[in-house]
Design a protein around this motif. Structure first.
Motif, PDB file in Angstrom:
ATOM      1  N   HIS A 273     -50.640  23.128  18.943  1.00 17.72           N
ATOM      2  CA  HIS A 273     -50.940  23.153  17.519  1.00 17.72           C
ATOM      3  C   HIS A 273     -52.197  22.391  17.173  1.00 17.72           C
ATOM      4  CE1 HIS A 273     -48.434  19.490  17.860  1.00 17.72           C
ATOM      5  NE2 HIS A 273     -49.160  19.043  16.865  1.00 17.72           N
TER       6      HIS A 273
ATOM      7  N   VAL B 174     -56.426  27.544  17.797  1.00 22.11           N
ATOM      8  CA  VAL B 174     -56.656  28.860  18.376  1.00 22.11           C
ATOM      9  C   VAL B 174     -55.754  29.863  17.659  1.00 22.11           C
ATOM     10  CG1 VAL B 174     -56.372  30.231  20.459  1.00 22.11           C
ATOM     11  CG2 VAL B 174     -57.277  27.905  20.611  1.00 22.11           C
ATOM     12  N   GLY B 175     -56.341  30.929  17.137  1.00 17.87           N
ATOM     13  CA  GLY B 175     -55.534  31.980  16.510  1.00 17.87           C
ATOM     14  C   GLY B 175     -54.920  32.854  17.581  1.00 17.87           C
ATOM     15  N   MET B 176     -53.717  33.363  17.305  1.00 20.25           N
ATOM     16  CA  MET B 176     -53.092  34.185  18.333  1.00 20.25           C
ATOM     17  C   MET B 176     -52.350  35.355  17.709  1.00 20.25           C
ATOM     18  SD  MET B 176     -51.283  33.002  21.739  1.00 20.25           S
ATOM     19  CE  MET B 176     -50.655  34.193  22.908  1.00 20.25           C
TER      20      MET B 176
ATOM     21  N   PHE C  42     -43.167  36.133  10.525  1.00 20.93           N
ATOM     22  CA  PHE C  42     -41.935  35.450  10.137  1.00 20.93           C
ATOM     23  C   PHE C  42     -41.141  36.347   9.192  1.00 20.93           C
ATOM     24  CE2 PHE C  42     -44.908  31.655  10.613  1.00 20.93           C
ATOM     25  CZ  PHE C  42     -44.714  31.647  11.976  1.00 20.93           C
TER      26      PHE C  42
ATOM     27  N   PHE D  58     -49.204  30.464   5.761  1.00 21.32           N
ATOM     28  CA  PHE D  58     -48.580  29.448   6.613  1.00 21.32           C
ATOM     29  C   PHE D  58     -49.597  28.544   7.320  1.00 21.32           C
ATOM     30  CE2 PHE D  58     -46.670  27.883  10.506  1.00 21.32           C
ATOM     31  CZ  PHE D  58     -45.477  27.356  10.048  1.00 21.32           C
ATOM     32  N   PRO D  59     -50.565  29.101   8.040  1.00 20.19           N
ATOM     33  CA  PRO D  59     -51.521  28.209   8.716  1.00 20.19           C
ATOM     34  C   PRO D  59     -52.344  27.391   7.729  1.00 20.19           C
ATOM     35  CG  PRO D  59     -52.192  30.492   8.934  1.00 20.19           C
ATOM     36  CD  PRO D  59     -50.818  30.512   8.362  1.00 20.19           C
TER      37      PRO D  59
ATOM     38  N   GLN E 289     -51.142  26.243   4.774  1.00 24.87           N
ATOM     39  CA  GLN E 289     -50.258  25.172   4.311  1.00 24.87           C
ATOM     40  C   GLN E 289     -50.202  24.051   5.336  1.00 24.87           C
ATOM     41  OE1 GLN E 289     -46.622  27.227   3.620  1.00 24.87           O
ATOM     42  NE2 GLN E 289     -47.302  28.065   1.662  1.00 24.87           N
ATOM     43  N   VAL E 290     -50.134  24.457   6.605  1.00 25.98           N
ATOM     44  CA  VAL E 290     -50.118  23.452   7.666  1.00 25.98           C
ATOM     45  C   VAL E 290     -51.337  22.555   7.542  1.00 25.98           C
ATOM     46  CG1 VAL E 290     -50.260  23.127  10.142  1.00 25.98           C
ATOM     47  CG2 VAL E 290     -48.827  24.945   9.221  1.00 25.98           C
ATOM     48  N   ARG E 291     -52.463  23.166   7.180  1.00 23.56           N
ATOM     49  CA  ARG E 291     -53.703  22.402   7.072  1.00 23.56           C
ATOM     50  C   ARG E 291     -53.865  21.771   5.696  1.00 23.56           C
ATOM     51  NH1 ARG E 291     -53.972  25.935  10.821  1.00 23.56           N
ATOM     52  NH2 ARG E 291     -55.243  25.568  12.677  1.00 23.56           N
TER      53      ARG E 291
ATOM     54  N   ARG F 212     -53.376  37.148  10.003  1.00 28.46           N
ATOM     55  CA  ARG F 212     -52.800  35.807  10.051  1.00 28.46           C
ATOM     56  C   ARG F 212     -53.480  34.953  11.115  1.00 28.46           C
ATOM     57  NH1 ARG F 212     -46.539  34.807  11.457  1.00 28.46           N
ATOM     58  NH2 ARG F 212     -47.350  35.396  13.477  1.00 28.46           N
TER      59      ARG F 212
ATOM     60  N   PHE G 192     -57.233  31.289   9.095  1.00 28.80           N
ATOM     61  CA  PHE G 192     -57.647  29.876   9.068  1.00 28.80           C
ATOM     62  C   PHE G 192     -58.955  29.663   9.807  1.00 28.80           C
ATOM     63  CE2 PHE G 192     -56.101  28.723  13.368  1.00 28.80           C
ATOM     64  CZ  PHE G 192     -55.238  29.762  13.621  1.00 28.80           C
TER      65      PHE G 192
ATOM     66  N   TYR H 121     -41.726  33.258  17.670  1.00 32.19           N
ATOM     67  CA  TYR H 121     -41.933  32.768  16.303  1.00 32.19           C
ATOM     68  C   TYR H 121     -42.417  31.328  16.320  1.00 32.19           C
ATOM     69  CZ  TYR H 121     -39.471  36.859  14.533  1.00 32.19           C
ATOM     70  OH  TYR H 121     -39.094  38.129  14.242  1.00 32.19           O
TER      71      TYR H 121
ATOM     72  N   LYS I 164     -46.814  27.390  16.111  1.00 29.23           N
ATOM     73  CA  LYS I 164     -47.608  26.318  16.728  1.00 29.23           C
ATOM     74  C   LYS I 164     -49.057  26.735  16.896  1.00 29.23           C
ATOM     75  CE  LYS I 164     -43.785  24.448  19.284  1.00 29.23           C
ATOM     76  NZ  LYS I 164     -43.233  24.329  20.636  1.00 29.23           N
ATOM     77  N   SER I 165     -49.266  28.011  17.241  1.00 31.76           N
ATOM     78  CA  SER I 165     -50.652  28.461  17.416  1.00 31.76           C
ATOM     79  C   SER I 165     -51.409  28.367  16.088  1.00 31.76           C
ATOM     80  CB  SER I 165     -50.687  29.896  17.937  1.00 31.76           C
ATOM     81  OG  SER I 165     -50.464  30.818  16.892  1.00 31.76           O
ATOM     82  N   MET I 166     -50.657  28.396  14.967  1.00 30.33           N
ATOM     83  CA  MET I 166     -51.327  28.279  13.677  1.00 30.33           C
ATOM     84  C   MET I 166     -51.450  26.830  13.227  1.00 30.33           C
ATOM     85  SD  MET I 166     -49.946  31.519  11.577  1.00 30.33           S
ATOM     86  CE  MET I 166     -48.396  31.781  12.342  1.00 30.33           C
ATOM     87  N   GLY I 167     -51.074  25.906  14.102  1.00 33.67           N
ATOM     88  CA  GLY I 167     -51.321  24.504  13.797  1.00 33.67           C
ATOM     89  C   GLY I 167     -50.112  23.716  13.370  1.00 33.67           C
ATOM     90  N   ALA I 168     -48.920  24.340  13.379  1.00 36.15           N
ATOM     91  CA  ALA I 168     -47.728  23.618  12.934  1.00 36.15           C
ATOM     92  C   ALA I 168     -47.219  22.720  14.056  1.00 36.15           C
ATOM     93  CB  ALA I 168     -46.643  24.596  12.522  1.00 36.15           C
TER      94      ALA I 168
ATOM     95  N   TYR J 170     -42.501  20.750  12.022  1.00 35.00           N
ATOM     96  CA  TYR J 170     -42.858  21.630  10.917  1.00 35.00           C
ATOM     97  C   TYR J 170     -42.502  23.080  11.259  1.00 35.00           C
ATOM     98  CZ  TYR J 170     -45.590  23.310   6.935  1.00 35.00           C
ATOM     99  OH  TYR J 170     -45.968  23.888   5.761  1.00 35.00           O
TER     100      TYR J 170
END
Lengths: 364, 421
Positions: free
Chosen positions: A79, A83-85, A93, A104-105, A107-109, A152, A156, B318, B323-327, B331
């Motif tokens: 995390h 890296v986008g995947m 989700f 989502f990404p 919000q994480v940031r 998605r 970010f 999922y 996690k790949s999106m930074g969580a 979280y």
């Protein structure tokens, strides 16, 4: 946008083993340039997905180091890699709407609400799904889900996007359309994309460079056209495109051309690619569309063939012939007016240039 | 015109039979066969389950005894105003004397007595005593003769009770089940120190919720472990989860008695470790703690199984995607994994809660007095006090409470969010 945006990746002597007995990835050295679209192509079990997972951080490398923008990332958790995947089954989700998935990404940031909405809207427009923000993923078609997954992974603004067989679940037509869309997104954004697939067409149409994997080793790393035109070994020749195989022994070598004698005594001239010395066994690789049924005099190789089967495909005719003891020898004949009439059971003269016939390492 | 369209819409077979008739004929055998296949089970459930329960529930309002045994008295009492504070008129005593003579001959008067005794203690002996004398009663002035037989007949309360229960239907059991009684001022709660059922209902609900919550807290990590382990080890673990199912409920509960008692394994260990003093051993059994511990253990599989079956279907990609999106791990779990397990939590909670709210044997064995449930009280009225009407009323109330909670759950969470597998 310039290509400066994308990240660079370097695999340095990377090895991976799950059980400590067999290596899934053997000594991988690979440089991925800024903004490059690199495809890892190979049959299943060749280690390509493992490489991607090591790059994403979901699998630790057993040996060696991976660099992202010249920074070692072996000990950086997934995390924190930025890296986008895009996953094979999209991994959208299911309990969130499309817009929530995209947010989502962000919000994480901890981005501001307004900025989030702006970016989500922009990303949805990029994949032409502007009005679908409030839908659930289950309410979208496979192709739409695919686009959301791509959006998605990009929303970010990562420097590097990994794609693990993202088009595998789509039907053929949709797959081709998505190939172009992903390619255009790559051209517009200039991100570095590492793409894993077992579909050679996908690899050839989209990539800047293709790394062909087999048995945990990169067999060849080159541009799509070089991969097709000048395969470095028999595996690549067979894996990419259609290919006729003829087995023989090298009898003479003159600069780049070598003489090869086949088992039935036929003497052929071939481009020396992967043979070292006179007496070596070799497999000749020959593309079906490079063979002419009306051999011209300048062609070094001219042999007789017996037509076993004709398959009419509209724009061309596939001719299955018995040539030099190989009954699976395929020739593609363009369907043109004035072309000579072919019939099953006929014996004809065929020919090809020595440069189109590659002398590679022996197989089988 | 209509005939024409009609003729066009009715499709017929080649023999001229309307197609619909033909289809239903062709399917009749099939339908009959499927009906016959379920018929044995249907009859079995109807006869052995639905009808007895319906009969039992009906007992909570049924009151055949008083109007059946004292028919003339019931009619005579209709003119008497029970709230006037005055004695019933002479006709009522005359009617009662006639009724009692018949009842004594049939020996049913004691049954009325004991029924009314639930409501007004002392009536049973009053009826028995009067029953012995009523045969010798003479014509005329029955009021005096009754009062001579027993002074209690002069008590207005006795007559009020008889009148209350003179209709063939009664709300009396339900009032009793709700700790209420009918007084001269209408329906009122019993004095604070006599209330028991509402308190027991409250305790049953609170303990059931506690047990459900502890089951979620303990079951969630195990279900997660089960779903993430490789098949071989998860199968072994699953057997361990299911093992209690193969042991008798009684054995498991008794084992808890051994473990939890003051001289039991847990207390001995704690004392040996010096965590608690020998003189201050923990009271872990014959109280609410014992009920919560033992029932959590017994009901835990009902939480783990639905959770596991839901978690198994959640792809690990999922979490990877998150996690790949930074969580971070936490979280990603909270925003991505946990929401997808809510249907499993819902299913497990409903199962555990509904099972525990009606649980009987475990609270009976390890609950002592402070850890028993409403079901223990119902069982008491069924087998000891033989007040089946009250037991039925309590059962109906329990059923209604469960239904209301179920309805609330459906409104808040949505019953289609529940996944059992």
């Amino acid at each position: 946008m310039t290509t400066e945006r994308g990240a660079s990746v370097r695999f340095d002597k990377v090895q991976k083993s799950y059980d400590g007995e067999t290596l899934v990835v053997k000594d991988l050295n690979l440089d991925i340039k800024h903004g490059e679209f690199l495809t890892m192509l190979g049959p299943s079990g060749s280690g390509k997905t493992t490489c991607l997972m090591m790059l994403a951080g979901f699998e630790p490398a057993s040996h060696g180091e991976i660099f992202l923008n010249d920074r070692p990332i072996n000990n950086v958790p997934p995390h924190k890699r930025g890296v986008g995947m895009v996953f094979q089954n999209y991994a959208l989700f299911p309990h969130m709407s499309v817009a929530e998935n995209l947010a989502f990404p962000l919000q994480v940031r901890s981005l501001g609400k307004a900025e989030q909405q702006e970016k989500v809207k922009h990303a949805l427009e990029m994949v032409e799904l502007g009005e679908f923000g409030s839908r659930r993923p289950a309410q979208l078609s496979g192709g739409q889900q695919q686009r959301v997954a791509v959006a998605r992974a990009l929303v970010f603004d990562p420097d590097l996007v990994l794609m693990d067989e993202p088009l595998g679940a789509l039907d053929k037509q949709l797959r081709e359309q998505m190939q172009y869309e992903i390619k255009h997104i790559h051209e517009n954004l200039g991100v570095t994309i590492v793409y894993v697939t077992h579909d050679q067409t996908e690899a050839l149409t989209m990539s800047d460079r293709v790394a062909v994997f087999n048995d945990g080793v990169i067999q060849q790393l080159s541009s799509p056209d070089a991969l097709y035109e000048t395969p470095q070994n028999s595996f690549v020749a067979q894996f990419i495109g259609e290919n006729n195989k003829l087995s023989g022994t090298v009898t003479a070598i003159n600069d780049n051309i070598c003489d090869v004698r086949l088992a039935d005594g036929t003497e052929l001239k071939a481009d020396k690619v992967n043979v070292n010395a006179v007496g070596d066994n070799t497999t000749l690789s020959l593309r079906p569309e490079r063979i002419e049924i009306a051999a011209v005099d300048s062609m070094e190789n001219r042999v007789k063939g017996h037509i076993e089967e004709l398959i009419y495909l509209g724009d061309h005719i596939r001719v299955r012939m018995n040539v030099a003891g190989n009954p699976e020898f395929i020739v593609k004949v363009r369907n043109r007016a004035g072309e000579q009439k072919l019939a099953e059971g006929q014996d004809i003269q065929i020919g090809w240039f020595a440069s189109d016939c590659k002398a590679l390492d022996p197989v089988g | 015109m209509t005939d024409q369209t009609h003729a066009q819409t009715v499709l017929t077979t080649q023999d001229g039979v309307p197609l619909k008739v033909s289809i239903s004929r062709a399917l009749r055998r099939q339908k009959l066969r499927s009906v016959l296949l379920v018929a044995p089970l249907f009859l079995f459930i109807l006869i052995s389950f639905v009808l007895p329960i319906a009969d039992m529930l009906f007992r909570s309002v049924e009151n055949p005894l008083v109007p059946g045994t004292l028919p003339n008295t019931v009619v005579a009492l209709q003119v008497w105003d029970e709230n006037s504070g005055e004695m019933p008129p002479e006709e009522v005593f005359a009617a009662l004397a006639a009724d009692l003579k018949v009842a004594v001959a049939a020996k049913t008067h004691t049954r009325v007595g004991s029924r009314l005794n639930y409501e007004n203690p002392g009536i049973a002996s009053l009826f028995r005593k009067t029953g012995r004398r009523v045969k010798r009663f003479e014509e005329g002035d029955y009021t005096a003769q009754f009062l001579k037989a027993d002074k209690k007949w002069g008590d207005v309360g006795v007559w009020q009770t008889i009148k209350q229960f003179s209709s063939p239907m009664t709300a009396g059991y339900f009032l009793a089940a709700a700790d209420a009684q009918r007084t001269a001022d209408g329906v009122q709660f019993k004095p604070e120190d006599e209330r028991i059922y509402l308190f027991l209902f409250g305790r049953t609900l609170i303990l059931s919720v506690t047990i459900t919550i502890t089951c979620i807290l303990l079951g969630y990590p195990i279900a997660f472990l089960l779903s993430s382990l490789p098949l071989r080890s998860s199968n072994l673990l699953m057997i361990l989860v299911l093992l209690p199912f193969w042991t008798s409920l009684l054995v498991r509960t008794s084992a808890w008695k051994v473990l939890l008692q003051q001289q039991g394994v847990i207390n001995d260990t704690l004392v040996w470790l010096g965590i608690v003093g020998d003189d201050s051993r923990l009271a872990l059994i014959n109280n609410q703690t014992g009920t919560i511990i033992a029932m959590t253990h017994i009901l835990l599989p009902f939480m783990i199984l639905p959770l596991f079956s839901v978690m198994k279907t959640i792809s690990p990609t999922y979490m990877r995607a998150a996690k790949s999106m930074g969580a971070s791990d936490w979280y990603a779990f909270w925003r991505v994994y946990f929401p997808q397990t809510i249907p499993g939590i819902g299913a497990g909670s409903i199962l555990v809660f509904i099972l525990s709210i009606g649980y009987y044997i475990t609270p009976e064995l390890v609950g002592g007095t402070s850890g028993i449930f409403i079901s223990n009280r119902i069982a008491y009225h069924i087998s000891f006090s033989l007040n089946w009407g009250l037991a039925a009323a309590l059962g109906v109330m329990l059923l209604v409470v469960v239904m209301v909670l179920y309805w609330l759950y459906d409104r808040i969470v949505g019953i289609d969010n529940v996944k059992l597998g």
